[in-house]
Design an enzyme around this catalytic site. Structure first.
Site, PDB file in Angstrom:
ATOM      1  N   HIS A  67      63.664  16.038  31.078  1.00  0.00           N
ATOM      2  CA  HIS A  67      62.551  17.058  30.771  1.00  0.00           C
ATOM      3  C   HIS A  67      61.156  16.394  30.924  1.00  0.00           C
ATOM      4  O   HIS A  67      60.960  15.303  30.542  1.00  0.00           O
ATOM      5  CB  HIS A  67      62.579  17.808  29.746  1.00  0.00           C
ATOM      6  CG  HIS A  67      63.897  18.451  29.269  1.00  0.00           C
ATOM      7  ND1 HIS A  67      64.841  17.787  28.463  1.00  0.00           N
ATOM      8  CD2 HIS A  67      64.366  19.759  29.242  1.00  0.00           C
ATOM      9  CE1 HIS A  67      65.873  18.486  28.144  1.00  0.00           C
ATOM     10  NE2 HIS A  67      65.580  19.779  28.634  1.00  0.00           N
TER      11      HIS A  67
ATOM     12  N   ASP B 277      60.026  14.829  27.671  1.00  0.00           N
ATOM     13  CA  ASP B 277      60.840  13.579  27.121  1.00  0.00           C
ATOM     14  C   ASP B 277      60.169  12.184  27.881  1.00  0.00           C
ATOM     15  O   ASP B 277      60.091  11.182  27.029  1.00  0.00           O
ATOM     16  CB  ASP B 277      62.297  13.299  27.770  1.00  0.00           C
ATOM     17  CG  ASP B 277      62.744  14.775  27.763  1.00  0.00           C
ATOM     18  OD1 ASP B 277      62.473  15.328  26.630  1.00  0.00           O
ATOM     19  OD2 ASP B 277      63.868  15.077  28.485  1.00  0.00           O
TER      20      ASP B 277
END
Ligand code: XUL
Ligand code: CO
Length: 437
Positions: free
Chosen positions: A101, A104
């Site tokens: 993501h 992240d």
């Protein structure tokens, strides 16, 4: 290169007799299965969020997975260092892919513009490490659920500004995915669902979600991103009812909104369980409609009942997955992404290796078992015979549409009674499967 995992060297295939816990017993990248190298067929991917951002915290307690290389901060410096850690880990593991993501890999700045600048910096480093190691990006996605602005959802928020913010974030995530050669882009609902219908305009929310996906696809086309879009079913968590409930609900959404051919499915084991389905059911449902794009491999705990995201070790489960995946000749451009995390109690970095080795070996073994069953046609022959009444006579007429209700009535009035049913032989088939295990 500084070594974050000095006690581990490259994980190699040593075969089923090996006692080395840092070796593959079944995953042999070069071994041919149904005409494909195992590595090319399985396309294993490491999930950045769990493996490099997982802290072991749960609703009852603070982080337990304290990593010497991670100062726990959201600094850019820390994020850049994690990229080194990630690529050392993935290289030593020998997995060909990873997934992320946006948030992240890259911390959020004080504004969207600042977040985008930081993301560019991190993406440049990811690209450098990809080129250096040969590790590729299976898919990218955007985190549209952690920041409080997404409390009512992102594309399905009641707040138009939040829709716009999410659009801007996904635009950037698709661009970075494209820049890094990502082969897919995933939509998981995040908070796209509702907690209570008293305050929810479901029709408007679903229309907005469809609009969002079309806008994402339009943008992807405009920048030349040809990766596959994937919709990931999940019935609940964090919302009480997620719009992407299961494969069937997602297929209905895709068809109702002219997204066929644009969006396929990313099926996750623990999400199937939460929906009250088996993983094999979800995979088969997607496959028969040419919409099985990729999988998030993990497993839940039937006694816990939430999304525990454990690593898959059950050979029945992986065999069943691979029976479906082999039937469609693999998942390319999708793959097998370990959307799984080590337990809160598994606190050492080496546990990350044991977890992934176990998952990869479980899938490799399931692949071999499924391929052996397919070579002998054990289930296929039985199923073909079971439906053989549709291969001739009245069955053919039903299937090709040449028999009306009236024709079927005439046929049955003449015949008087249906041919006798035959046994489904479930227990025998379960015994046969056990023989291959
Ligand atoms: C959440 C989940 C997500 C998606 C990607 O349950 O599975 O991590 O896989 O957003
Ligand atoms: Co997932």
């Amino acid at each position: 290169m500084s070594e974050y995992f000095p006690e581990v060297s490259k994980i190699e295939y040593e075969g089923p007799e090996s006692k080395n816990q840092l070796a593959y017993k079944y995953y042999n990248p070069d071994e041919q299965i149904e005409g494909q190298r195992m590595e090319d067929l399985l396309r294993f991917s490491v999930a950045y969020w769990h493996t490099f951002r997982g802290t072991g915290s749960d609703p009852f307690g603070a982080p337990t997975l304290l990593r010497s290389w991670d100062d726990g901060s959201d600094s850019v410096e820390n994020a850049l260092k994690r990229v080194d850690v990630a690529f050392e880990f993935i290289s030593k593991l020998g997995a060909p892919y990873y997934c992320f993501h946006d948030r992240d890999v890259s911390p959020e700045g004080n504004s969207l513009a600042e977040s985008n600048d930081i993301f560019d910096k991190i993406a440049a480093k990811l690209k450098e490490k990809q080129d250096e190691t040969g590790i590729k990006l299976l898919w990218g996605t955007a985190n549209l659920f952690s920041n409080p602005r997404f409390m009512h959802g992102a594309a399905t928020s009641c707040n138009a500004d939040v829709f716009a913010y999410a659009a801007a974030q996904v635009k950037k995530a698709i661009e970075v995915t494209h820049q890094l050669g990502g082969e897919n882009y995933v939509f998981w609902g995040g908070r796209e669902g509702y907690m209570n219908l008293y305050n929810t305009d479901m029709k408007r929310e679903l229309d907005h979600l469809a609009r969002f996906m079309h806008l994402a696809h339009d943008h992807a086309k405009s920048i030349g991103f040809e990766g596959q879009f994937l919709f990931e079913p999940k019935p609940k968590e964090p919302t009480k009812h997620q719009y992407d409930f299961d494969a069937a609900a997602c297929m209905n959404f895709i068809r109702a909104n002219n997204l066929e051919g644009i969006v396929k499915l990313n099926i996750e084991t623990n999400h199937a369980t939460l929906a009250g389905h088996t993983m094999m059911h979800e995979l088969e449902y997607a496959r028969i409609q040419d919409s099985l794009g990729s999988i998030d491999a993990n497993t839940g705990d039937l006694l816990l009942g939430w999304d525990t995201d454990q690593f898959p070790t059950d050979i029945y489960l992986t065999t069943q997955c691979m029976l479906v995946i082999l039937e469609q000749g693999g998942l390319t451009p999708g793959g097998i992404n370990f959307d799984a995390k080590v337990r809160r109690e598994s606190i050492d970095p080496i546990d990350l290796f044991h977890a992934h080795i176990g998952g990869m070996d479980a899938f490799a073994r399931g692949t071999k078992i499924a391929a052996a069953m397919r070579a002998d046609n054990v289930l296929k022959d039985f199923v073909k015979e079971r439906y053989s009444s549709f291969d001739s006579g009245i069955g053919t007429k039903i299937e090709n549409g040449s028999a009306s209700f009236a024709d079927l009535e005439t046929y049955m009035l003449e015949k008087g009674e249906a041919d006798a049913n035959k046994s489904g032989r479930q227990e025998m088939l379960e015994n046969i499967v056990n023989q291959y295990l």
